[in-house]
Design an enzyme around this catalytic site. Structure first.
Site, PDB file in Angstrom:
ATOM      1  N   SER A  12     -12.892 -13.638 -20.402  1.00  7.54           N
ATOM      2  CA  SER A  12     -14.209 -13.640 -19.717  1.00  7.54           C
ATOM      3  C   SER A  12     -13.985 -14.005 -18.253  1.00  7.54           C
ATOM      4  O   SER A  12     -14.942 -14.473 -17.757  1.00  7.54           O
ATOM      5  CB  SER A  12     -15.399 -14.134 -20.377  1.00  7.54           C
ATOM      6  OG  SER A  12     -14.837 -15.422 -20.731  1.00  7.54           O
ATOM      7  N   ALA A  15     -11.767 -10.360 -14.145  1.00  9.10           N
ATOM      8  CA  ALA A  15     -11.170  -9.068 -14.441  1.00  9.10           C
ATOM      9  C   ALA A  15     -11.890  -8.633 -15.834  1.00  9.10           C
ATOM     10  O   ALA A  15     -12.381  -7.257 -15.771  1.00  9.10           O
ATOM     11  CB  ALA A  15      -9.763  -9.072 -14.682  1.00  9.10           C
ATOM     12  N   ASN A  42      -9.524 -19.155 -15.610  1.00  8.14           N
ATOM     13  CA  ASN A  42      -8.977 -19.389 -14.210  1.00  8.14           C
ATOM     14  C   ASN A  42      -9.961 -19.375 -13.114  1.00  8.14           C
ATOM     15  O   ASN A  42     -10.185 -19.801 -12.190  1.00  8.14           O
ATOM     16  CB  ASN A  42      -7.767 -18.851 -14.114  1.00  8.14           C
ATOM     17  CG  ASN A  42      -6.503 -19.696 -14.063  1.00  8.14           C
ATOM     18  OD1 ASN A  42      -6.408 -21.080 -13.685  1.00  8.14           O
ATOM     19  ND2 ASN A  42      -5.366 -19.166 -14.647  1.00  8.14           N
ATOM     20  N   THR A  43     -10.894 -18.182 -13.333  1.00  8.75           N
ATOM     21  CA  THR A  43     -11.639 -17.790 -12.356  1.00  8.75           C
ATOM     22  C   THR A  43     -12.521 -18.862 -12.251  1.00  8.75           C
ATOM     23  O   THR A  43     -12.785 -19.269 -10.832  1.00  8.75           O
ATOM     24  CB  THR A  43     -12.350 -16.387 -12.868  1.00  8.75           C
ATOM     25  OG1 THR A  43     -11.314 -15.356 -13.302  1.00  8.75           O
ATOM     26  CG2 THR A  43     -13.485 -15.909 -11.672  1.00  8.75           C
ATOM     27  N   GLY A  48     -10.465 -22.253  -3.824  1.00  6.23           N
ATOM     28  CA  GLY A  48     -10.317 -21.670  -2.314  1.00  6.23           C
ATOM     29  C   GLY A  48     -11.102 -20.749  -1.755  1.00  6.23           C
ATOM     30  O   GLY A  48     -11.845 -20.663  -1.214  1.00  6.23           O
ATOM     31  N   GLU A 113      -6.223 -19.609   4.996  1.00  6.85           N
ATOM     32  CA  GLU A 113      -5.124 -20.193   3.873  1.00  6.85           C
ATOM     33  C   GLU A 113      -3.696 -19.637   4.343  1.00  6.85           C
ATOM     34  O   GLU A 113      -3.563 -18.903   5.344  1.00  6.85           O
ATOM     35  CB  GLU A 113      -5.486 -19.791   2.549  1.00  6.85           C
ATOM     36  CG  GLU A 113      -6.383 -20.572   1.876  1.00  6.85           C
ATOM     37  CD  GLU A 113      -6.810 -20.248   0.668  1.00  6.85           C
ATOM     38  OE1 GLU A 113      -7.778 -20.880  -0.248  1.00  6.85           O
ATOM     39  OE2 GLU A 113      -6.586 -19.215   0.151  1.00  6.85           O
ATOM     40  N   HIS A 230       1.739 -24.572  -6.929  1.00  2.00           N
ATOM     41  CA  HIS A 230       0.706 -24.930  -5.995  1.00  2.00           C
ATOM     42  C   HIS A 230       1.216 -26.068  -5.363  1.00  2.00           C
ATOM     43  O   HIS A 230       1.587 -27.095  -6.034  1.00  2.00           O
ATOM     44  CB  HIS A 230      -0.631 -24.947  -6.279  1.00  2.00           C
ATOM     45  CG  HIS A 230      -1.369 -24.965  -5.136  1.00  2.00           C
ATOM     46  ND1 HIS A 230      -1.610 -26.026  -4.312  1.00  2.00           N
ATOM     47  CD2 HIS A 230      -2.487 -24.030  -4.902  1.00  2.00           C
ATOM     48  CE1 HIS A 230      -2.709 -25.523  -3.624  1.00  2.00           C
ATOM     49  NE2 HIS A 230      -3.113 -24.574  -3.866  1.00  2.00           N
ATOM     50  N   ARG A 276       3.662 -20.820  -0.068  1.00  5.29           N
ATOM     51  CA  ARG A 276       3.527 -22.061  -1.050  1.00  5.29           C
ATOM     52  C   ARG A 276       4.817 -22.256  -1.486  1.00  5.29           C
ATOM     53  O   ARG A 276       5.188 -23.673  -1.971  1.00  5.29           O
ATOM     54  CB  ARG A 276       2.572 -21.700  -2.382  1.00  5.29           C
ATOM     55  CG  ARG A 276       1.373 -21.340  -1.956  1.00  5.29           C
ATOM     56  CD  ARG A 276       0.357 -21.101  -2.895  1.00  5.29           C
ATOM     57  NE  ARG A 276      -1.097 -21.152  -2.758  1.00  5.29           N
ATOM     58  CZ  ARG A 276      -1.962 -20.757  -3.168  1.00  5.29           C
ATOM     59  NH1 ARG A 276      -1.869 -20.200  -4.470  1.00  5.29           N
ATOM     60  NH2 ARG A 276      -3.180 -20.675  -2.750  1.00  5.29           N
ATOM     61  N   HIS A 337       0.694 -22.610 -11.052  1.00  7.03           N
ATOM     62  CA  HIS A 337      -0.427 -22.383 -10.644  1.00  7.03           C
ATOM     63  C   HIS A 337      -0.761 -20.985 -10.945  1.00  7.03           C
ATOM     64  O   HIS A 337      -2.007 -20.483 -11.239  1.00  7.03           O
ATOM     65  CB  HIS A 337      -0.608 -22.486  -9.069  1.00  7.03           C
ATOM     66  CG  HIS A 337      -1.863 -22.172  -8.483  1.00  7.03           C
ATOM     67  ND1 HIS A 337      -2.936 -22.915  -8.793  1.00  7.03           N
ATOM     68  CD2 HIS A 337      -2.148 -21.309  -7.613  1.00  7.03           C
ATOM     69  CE1 HIS A 337      -4.093 -22.454  -8.103  1.00  7.03           C
ATOM     70  NE2 HIS A 337      -3.769 -21.560  -7.320  1.00  7.03           N
ATOM     71  N   GLU A 361      -4.628 -11.660 -13.988  1.00  4.74           N
ATOM     72  CA  GLU A 361      -3.275 -12.313 -14.006  1.00  4.74           C
ATOM     73  C   GLU A 361      -2.351 -11.918 -15.108  1.00  4.74           C
ATOM     74  O   GLU A 361      -1.207 -12.332 -14.855  1.00  4.74           O
ATOM     75  CB  GLU A 361      -3.632 -13.892 -13.969  1.00  4.74           C
ATOM     76  CG  GLU A 361      -2.502 -14.506 -13.653  1.00  4.74           C
ATOM     77  CD  GLU A 361      -2.579 -16.132 -13.626  1.00  4.74           C
ATOM     78  OE1 GLU A 361      -3.727 -16.438 -13.335  1.00  4.74           O
ATOM     79  OE2 GLU A 361      -1.653 -16.853 -13.526  1.00  4.74           O
ATOM     80  N   ARG A 372       2.608 -14.429  -4.692  1.00  2.34           N
ATOM     81  CA  ARG A 372       1.189 -14.209  -4.411  1.00  2.34           C
ATOM     82  C   ARG A 372       0.817 -14.757  -3.041  1.00  2.34           C
ATOM     83  O   ARG A 372       0.743 -15.928  -2.935  1.00  2.34           O
ATOM     84  CB  ARG A 372       0.225 -14.411  -5.704  1.00  2.34           C
ATOM     85  CG  ARG A 372      -1.253 -13.829  -5.308  1.00  2.34           C
ATOM     86  CD  ARG A 372      -1.895 -14.274  -6.514  1.00  2.34           C
ATOM     87  NE  ARG A 372      -1.896 -15.737  -6.839  1.00  2.34           N
ATOM     88  CZ  ARG A 372      -2.824 -16.748  -6.084  1.00  2.34           C
ATOM     89  NH1 ARG A 372      -4.058 -16.181  -5.578  1.00  2.34           N
ATOM     90  NH2 ARG A 372      -2.514 -18.105  -6.435  1.00  2.34           N
ATOM     91  N   LEU A 378      -8.454 -13.474  -7.145  1.00  2.00           N
ATOM     92  CA  LEU A 378      -9.907 -12.781  -7.582  1.00  2.00           C
ATOM     93  C   LEU A 378     -10.002 -11.517  -7.239  1.00  2.00           C
ATOM     94  O   LEU A 378     -10.751 -10.751  -7.785  1.00  2.00           O
ATOM     95  CB  LEU A 378     -10.825 -13.592  -7.171  1.00  2.00           C
ATOM     96  CG  LEU A 378     -10.788 -15.451  -7.424  1.00  2.00           C
ATOM     97  CD1 LEU A 378     -11.878 -16.104  -6.773  1.00  2.00           C
ATOM     98  CD2 LEU A 378     -11.104 -15.455  -8.758  1.00  2.00           C
TER      99      LEU A 378
HETATM  100  C1  SIN Z   1      -6.252 -22.722  -3.521  1.00  2.77           C
HETATM  101  O1  SIN Z   1      -7.655 -22.926  -3.637  1.00  2.77           O
HETATM  102  O2  SIN Z   1      -5.576 -23.408  -2.957  1.00  2.77           O
HETATM  103  C2  SIN Z   1      -6.129 -21.812  -4.621  1.00  2.77           C
HETATM  104  C3  SIN Z   1      -6.084 -20.422  -3.850  1.00  2.77           C
HETATM  105  C4  SIN Z   1      -5.225 -19.461  -4.646  1.00  2.77           C
HETATM  106  O3  SIN Z   1      -4.679 -19.713  -5.439  1.00  2.77           O
HETATM  107  O4  SIN Z   1      -5.467 -18.468  -4.504  1.00  2.77           O
END
Ligand code: SIN
Length: 532
Positions: A12, A15, A42-43, A48, A113, A230, A276, A337, A361, A372, A378
């Site tokens: 849920s 996706a 995870n959503t 970010g 980012e 991450h 990253r 991550h 994912e 990624r 998302l």
């Molecule tokens: C973050 O807020 O650093 C994560 C964002 C992401 O993994 O896309």
């Protein structure tokens, strides 16, 4: 009596919810099974934001280029174009459905980012973007009478008959017993496998069950060696690694070592906004050099007022640990991550098993390649969740729900319940081995040692959940051993170069040796893309 519905969606997050809405809008009955609370995904934890081409100085080509560069030669270009172009339409739809992204003077605000050439990341309530998206999607899903949300229904197994996925077996939360439910199609949206590692930014539910179940059902997995770490998870002894969003570095936070030195300039010209994998490895190198366990994130140059408004959740969480982000240096280290690999799908979420679709994912669509781009996940869940729903509807027009013919019931005996204590210790051991031997930096020796430890663990009598967990760990390790180069999220200290001949995908299937494919799109059939 067997349960029947038109479609089963497992998970849920973004996706799963988006796929369910797509199916229900066409009049289908949808059962959404999720192993914990509907909001446990995870959503929900995503801070970010979501990358999307909506600002005046941006365009689809720039977003595509950034995604392809981050993916280090393994992205599928058509998948990336689909993500970026359809992404803008689906985000507009999400806004129409009531998602409140942050605005200033009525205009959407975008943050920066790593590895993005533009400020294109939308966020909500500062650093609670995922939570706001889930809120809006659940509200939208609740408008559809034919969606039945079933929390605490842990799916254990995909039911496959005559090479078609016809349903799933789940643990009924009321009966406390396994139960089968049958449908015309099953859409897998179970998320990633960050919890395979001792240190992870992911919620406890991110154990990769969907990938393991698909593997046992005979589906192909691709690119499992690519795991994203991450760089900046809050590193407090005995506390789970809480994510300190990359958006903090986008807003000017810098990294310092234990001696207070800003060190990223020694590694990459892009400094703290390098990709990253580079930042994570630079941190590992700095930790080794200084013989310490943590580096520090420093955002003290920003005012308290700005930080409370822009990062309210991070501000409050750090305060809980007696850290004032406007005054203190924040101890951070990398943590697992995101899983770039997963169940191989075509661009419509079809897996290699008829009747089984997947999005988000849990999949490997070719969107992310070897690494990624931040905040593309998302967007992927949204676009490919809708697409998987469309494909399931179209393909299944002539398929019946076929519970009557299901007889392969003998495998109930496979369930070998372990005491929780043993299951927890298996999991702990696997996570430690993954962290130490299959982590940010690997080599042939560490990977072989990991495999032999997993073999040992597999000899004991395991529950389905533990068997899934160890199997997934083995698959990541085997794929990492197979790829004799370094690329994106996969770094081998014994094979540090990226090698042209290795611009291929790893493919793993039960009962077959690990193989490869030049492209992920195994069945390039098209369904009509009804415009959003
Ligand atoms: C973050 O807020 O650093 C994560 C964002 C992401 O993994 O896309």
């Amino acid at each position: 009596m067997a349960l029947e519905t038109d479609f089963i969606v497992i998970g849920s997050g973004i996706a799963g919810l988006r796929a369910s809405i797509e199916l229900a809008q066409a009049g289908a009955k949808v059962s959404v099974l999720t192993k914990s609370k509907t909001s446990d995904s995870n959503t929900e934890w995503a801070q970010g934001g979501v990358a999307v081409v909506l600002s005046d100085d941006d365009n689809a080509e720039l977003h595509e280029d950034d995604t392809l560069i981050a993916g280090a030669g393994l992205c599928d270009e058509e998948a990336v174009t689909t993500l970026v172009v359809e992404g803008t339409r689906y985000i507009k739809q999400l806004i129409d459905w009531g998602t409140e992204f942050d605005r200033e003077g009525g205009n959407l605000v975008f943050t920066q980012e790593a590895a993005h050439s533009r400020r294109r990341i939308l966020h909500a309530h500062g650093d609670s973007t995922g939570k706001e998206i889930v809120r809006a999607l659940v509200a939208r899903a609740r408008q559809e009478d034919s969606i039945n949300l079933l929390p605490f229904a842990h799916v254990e197994k995909l039911l496959v008959m005559d090479q078609r996925c016809v349903g799933v077996r789940f643990l009924d939360p009321i009966l406390k017993a396994p139960r089968d439910i049958f449908a015309r199609g099953v859409v897998l949206c179970t998320g990633g496998a960050g919890q395979l590692y001792q240190h992870s930014t992911n919620p406890p539910v991110a154990t990769g069950d969907g990938m393991a179940m698909s593997y046992f059902a005979g589906a192909e997995l691709a690119d499992m060696e690519f795991v994203q770490f991450h760089p900046t998870a809050l590193n407090i002894e005995n506390a789970p690694r809480f994510l300190l969003s990359e958006a903090m570095r986008g807003e000017g936070a810098v990294l310092r070592n234990a001696l207070g030195k800003r060190f990223m300039g020694d590694y990459d010209d892009r400094l703290e906004l390098a990709p990253r994998d580079i930042v994570s490895r630079s941190i590992v190198s700095e930790l080794r050099k200084t013989g310490t366990r943590t580096v520090f994130l420093d955002i003290t140059q920003k005012s308290e007022e700005f930080l409370r408004h822009r990062f309210p959740k991070i501000y409050e969480t750090c305060k809980y640990f007696d850290l004032d982000i406007s005054k203190d240096l924040l101890p951070v280290s990398p943590a697992s991550h995101y899983t770039m690999g997963g169940v191989r799908t075509d661009l419509w979420g079809r897996t290699t098993i008829t009747g089984l679709y997947a999005a988000g994912e849990v999949t490997c669509t070719g969107v992310h390649g070897a690494n990624r781009l931040a905040s593309n996940s998302l967007l992927e869940g949204l676009v490919f969740g809708a697409r998987a729903g469309k494909a399931a509807l179209q393909d299944s027009q002539n398929w019946a729900v076929d519970s009557g013919r299901w007889t392969a019931d003998t495998d109930r005996s496979e369930t070998n319940p372990q005491s929780d204590r043993i299951a927890t210790s298996v999991r702990k051991r696997v996570k430690r081995v993954m962290w130490e031997r299959v982590g940010i930096v690997r080599d042939e020796g560490s990977l072989k040692r990991a495999l032999s430890e997993f073999k040992q663990i597999s000899k004991s009598s395991l529950s389905n959940a533990s068997r899934n967990f160890v199997t997934l760990a083995k698959l990541v390790t085997e794929a990492a051993l197979w790829r004799e180069e370094s690329r994106g999220g996969h770094f081998r200290s014994d094979k540090p170069e990226q090698i042209e001949n290795w611009a291929i995908h790893s493919i793993q299937k039960r009962g077959a040796k690990i193989g490869s494919a030049e492209t992920l799109d195994f069945k390039p059939e098209k369904v009509i893309d009804r415009a959003v």
